[in-house]
Design an enzyme around this catalytic site. Sequence first.
Site, PDB file in Angstrom:
ATOM      1  CG  ASP A  29     -35.679 -19.140 -74.401  1.00  0.00           C
ATOM      2  OD1 ASP A  29     -35.540 -20.088 -75.186  1.00  0.00           O
ATOM      3  OD2 ASP A  29     -35.550 -19.244 -73.169  1.00  0.00           O
ATOM      4  CG  ASN A  33     -40.075 -29.469 -69.617  1.00  0.00           C
ATOM      5  OD1 ASN A  33     -41.281 -29.665 -69.772  1.00  0.00           O
ATOM      6  ND2 ASN A  33     -39.310 -28.995 -70.580  1.00  0.00           N
ATOM      7  CG  HIS A  80     -40.817 -33.716 -70.120  1.00  0.00           C
ATOM      8  ND1 HIS A  80     -40.019 -32.814 -70.778  1.00  0.00           N
ATOM      9  CD2 HIS A  80     -39.995 -34.398 -69.291  1.00  0.00           C
ATOM     10  CE1 HIS A  80     -38.761 -32.952 -70.397  1.00  0.00           C
ATOM     11  NE2 HIS A  80     -38.714 -33.910 -69.479  1.00  0.00           N
ATOM     12  CG  ASP A 121     -45.346 -31.505 -74.339  1.00  0.00           C
ATOM     13  OD1 ASP A 121     -44.251 -30.924 -74.490  1.00  0.00           O
ATOM     14  OD2 ASP A 121     -45.507 -32.719 -74.552  1.00  0.00           O
ATOM     15  CD  GLU A 138     -36.640 -23.844 -74.069  1.00  0.00           C
ATOM     16  OE1 GLU A 138     -35.683 -23.716 -73.285  1.00  0.00           O
ATOM     17  OE2 GLU A 138     -36.854 -24.896 -74.712  1.00  0.00           O
TER      18      GLU A 138
END
Length: 297
Positions: free
Chosen positions: A169, A177, A182, A186, A212
């Site tokens: 993770d 974010n 965002h 990405d 994630e």
Amino acid sequence: MDAFAENTARFVAELDAATEAHMDWTRRVLRCAVLRSSPGDDVLADDAHCRCRFGRWFGQQRVAFERVDADATARLFAAHERMHGAVRTLCSALLAGAPGRAEELDAFEQTQAALVADLGRLKTQILENCARSDPLTGLPLRHRLESEFERCRAQARRNAQWLVVMLADVDHFKQVNDQQGHAVGDQALRHLAGVLRGAARGGEPLFRYGGEEFLVLLQAADRDAAEQAAERLLQALRDAPMPLSGGAALALRLSAGLARAGADEAMAAVVERADRAMYEVKRNGRDGWRWDRDDRH
């Protein structure tokens, strides 16, 4: 359209164009048979299968084809070369005023049919893989995981190896974010997937498990080898911060849990144990890996 879908669409369009070019090549062969006109070096040269448009494009894209189906790619490559050999013999005889042989014509027809069939199957697989892959990172999604898990477990058993699930993770991803937006989030996931893909070796299929989270199936000779593989993947990310605008860089880190798959253990149970170990890493400083407690012996 996202970048991965665009790349797939472009690849399929190039495949169609290269295949159509071979149809034009076939028409030139027919003119040679009827009019005794030279069809060109991409028919008559010894390496004609590398000179035709399809051959040049296929040579450039062979690795991409092999990722989809290595066996079908090998058959396609061999059929294309044999087809060129048969046509070269036919056209050379015709241009010399000699009759063509039926066996060469049969070989051409059979290899062309095999070529078209394998191209059709590969195109279908490419489109299916697109639908089964994460559009953001290009990685396979978790619904393909179970079949790959069983395949890897059988392979590990044959090779007297361990199969280890590594579930990782991204650390502090919510902050990325929240603070960077965002779009950068990405970009970070794409960057991370690219780094892991580059660091993974044969026998280490990589999946985007969700959000994630990323999952790797490690086939390792023993505990030490599995630990070295996990550390290699985490270190690759430490060594590759993501460039940001203005010359800044974003350091990305992973917390990972490891669980060895039992001989008959359900995949969901192994993933659950890896998840449990991963959260222990989160609670103890992040940026590292840890075995599930059932495997600490």
